[in-house]
Scaffold this motif. Structure first.
Motif, short mmCIF file in Angstrom:
data_model
loop_
_atom_site.label_atom_id
_atom_site.label_comp_id
_atom_site.label_asym_id
_atom_site.label_seq_id
_atom_site.Cartn_x
_atom_site.Cartn_y
_atom_site.Cartn_z
N UNK A 21 -18.48 11.39 -24.65
CA UNK A 21 -17.18 11.00 -25.21
C UNK A 21 -16.14 12.10 -25.02
N UNK A 22 -16.54 13.32 -25.26
CA UNK A 22 -15.61 14.44 -25.12
C UNK A 22 -15.18 14.59 -23.66
N UNK A 23 -16.13 14.41 -22.73
CA UNK A 23 -15.79 14.49 -21.31
C UNK A 23 -14.86 13.35 -20.90
N UNK A 24 -15.14 12.15 -21.41
CA UNK A 24 -14.30 10.99 -21.11
C UNK A 24 -12.89 11.20 -21.64
N UNK A 25 -12.79 11.73 -22.84
CA UNK A 25 -11.48 11.97 -23.45
C UNK A 25 -10.67 12.98 -22.65
N UNK A 26 -11.33 14.02 -22.19
CA UNK A 26 -10.62 15.07 -21.45
C UNK A 26 -10.20 14.62 -20.05
N UNK A 27 -11.05 13.80 -19.42
CA UNK A 27 -10.76 13.37 -18.05
C UNK A 27 -10.01 12.05 -17.98
N UNK A 28 -10.14 11.23 -19.02
CA UNK A 28 -9.52 9.92 -19.02
C UNK A 28 -10.25 8.90 -18.18
N UNK A 29 -11.47 9.22 -17.73
CA UNK A 29 -12.25 8.31 -16.90
C UNK A 29 -13.53 7.88 -17.62
N UNK A 30 -13.99 6.68 -17.31
CA UNK A 30 -15.18 6.13 -17.95
C UNK A 30 -16.45 6.79 -17.42
N UNK A 31 -17.47 6.87 -18.28
CA UNK A 31 -18.81 7.29 -17.89
C UNK A 31 -19.74 6.12 -18.23
N UNK A 32 -20.27 5.46 -17.22
CA UNK A 32 -21.04 4.24 -17.47
C UNK A 32 -22.48 4.37 -17.00
N UNK A 33 -23.34 3.56 -17.66
CA UNK A 33 -24.77 3.52 -17.34
C UNK A 33 -25.39 4.91 -17.27
N UNK A 34 -25.17 5.67 -18.33
CA UNK A 34 -25.72 7.02 -18.42
C UNK A 34 -27.18 6.94 -18.88
N UNK A 35 -28.09 7.40 -18.06
CA UNK A 35 -29.50 7.48 -18.44
C UNK A 35 -29.68 8.77 -19.24
N UNK A 36 -29.86 8.63 -20.55
CA UNK A 36 -29.86 9.81 -21.41
C UNK A 36 -31.06 10.71 -21.18
N UNK A 37 -32.12 10.16 -20.56
CA UNK A 37 -33.28 10.97 -20.25
C UNK A 37 -33.23 11.58 -18.86
N UNK A 38 -32.16 11.30 -18.15
CA UNK A 38 -32.01 11.82 -16.80
C UNK A 38 -31.59 13.28 -16.79
#
Length: 263
Positions: free
Chosen positions: A101-118
């Motif tokens: 969320x913090x990265x998305x807020x700073x960049x203004x771009x979406x982060x989708x289908x994040x594999x949290x164990x990756x």
């Protein structure tokens, strides 16, 4: 990592999927009707964002949704969540310091289908991914509440199952994020700048009163915080009170809590 405990917790966090009884078109229509309420004088930003988070779970089929808004100082703070479990709220709140969320807020771009164990996610957000996996979440989606270069906050979706969302689901999630953004900006345009800042600040700070009221009711009624929150919200709606105001009355002892109990 032992996620059995987290998976058990998640069993009651999941809400029912969209079915023939509640078609997606009807839920979408209801969401946009709620946006229209932003044009009224008594529009409640907190209650609206809470409802929108629940709509995300119903429409997209994710396990939990949270909306984080930008603070005047430039950080993020949780404004609404689809569930009121402590570990879910803590997971969203953690992203004030680290997370997609913090990265998305700073960049203004979406982060989708994040594999949290990756490895990529673990390397980028070690604290967040560890906590999320322990809680039972395996995938995440983060979309900006954005208008042009202005980012008002983020929409965070969490999934207990490693299911990749397709382009249609991602587009729907972004549309719901846009709905939140439109409602907030629409309200801004109807008020003086000083008042609008106060309203958005209220959306960020009112959770303190709500959290306190949930704790008071849960302890007093010997029920879960989720059950306490449902009754608090029901009473606020039935009496045309703002959710934060209703919570304040509970905390300050101005409300007969036994008189509103149905759980």
């Amino acid at each position: 990592m032992d996620t059995t405990k987290g998976a058990s917790r998640m069993s009651h966090e999941l809400t029912r999927p969209v079915s023939g009884d509640t078609p997606r078109e009807r839920l979408l229509a209801e969401a946009f009707v709620e946006v229209a309420d932003s044009l009224t004088d008594d529009f409640d930003v907190v209650a609206f964002l809470q409802s929108l988070a629940l709509r995300c779970v119903e429409l997209i089929g994710v396990s939990a949704a949270g909306i984080l808004l930008a603070e005047p100082q430039g950080g993020l703070r949780l404004a609404a969540a689809s569930g009121e479990h402590t570990w879910v709220l803590d997971l969203f709140a953690l992203q004030q310091e680290e997370g997609p969320c913090l990265d998305c807020f700073r960049s203004g771009t979406a982060h989708t289908n994040i594999a949290l164990g990756g490895m990529e996610a673990i390397t980028a957000w070690p604290q967040f991914t560890t906590r999320a996996l322990e809680t039972g979440y395996e995938m995440a989606q983060v979309l900006p509440l954005r208008r042009g270069d202005q980012v008002l906050g983020t929409l965070n979706l969490l999934q207990a199952k490693p299911m990749v969302l397709g382009p249609d689901e991602i587009a729907l999630a972004q549309a719901l994020a846009d709905v939140a953004m439109i409602a907030i900006l629409q309200r801004r345009s109807l008020e003086q700048s000083e008042v609008e800042r106060g309203q958005l600040q209220d959306a960020l700070t009112s959770r303190i009163a709500i959290e306190q009221a949930k704790g008071v009711l849960a302890e007093r009624w010997k029920c879960t915080v989720d059950e306490a929150f449902v009754e608090l919200r029901r009473h606020a709606r039935a009496n045309r009170l703002r959710l934060a105001e209703c919570a304040r009355r509970v905390v300050e002892g101005e409300l007969d809590t036994e008189g509103i109990r149905r759980v």
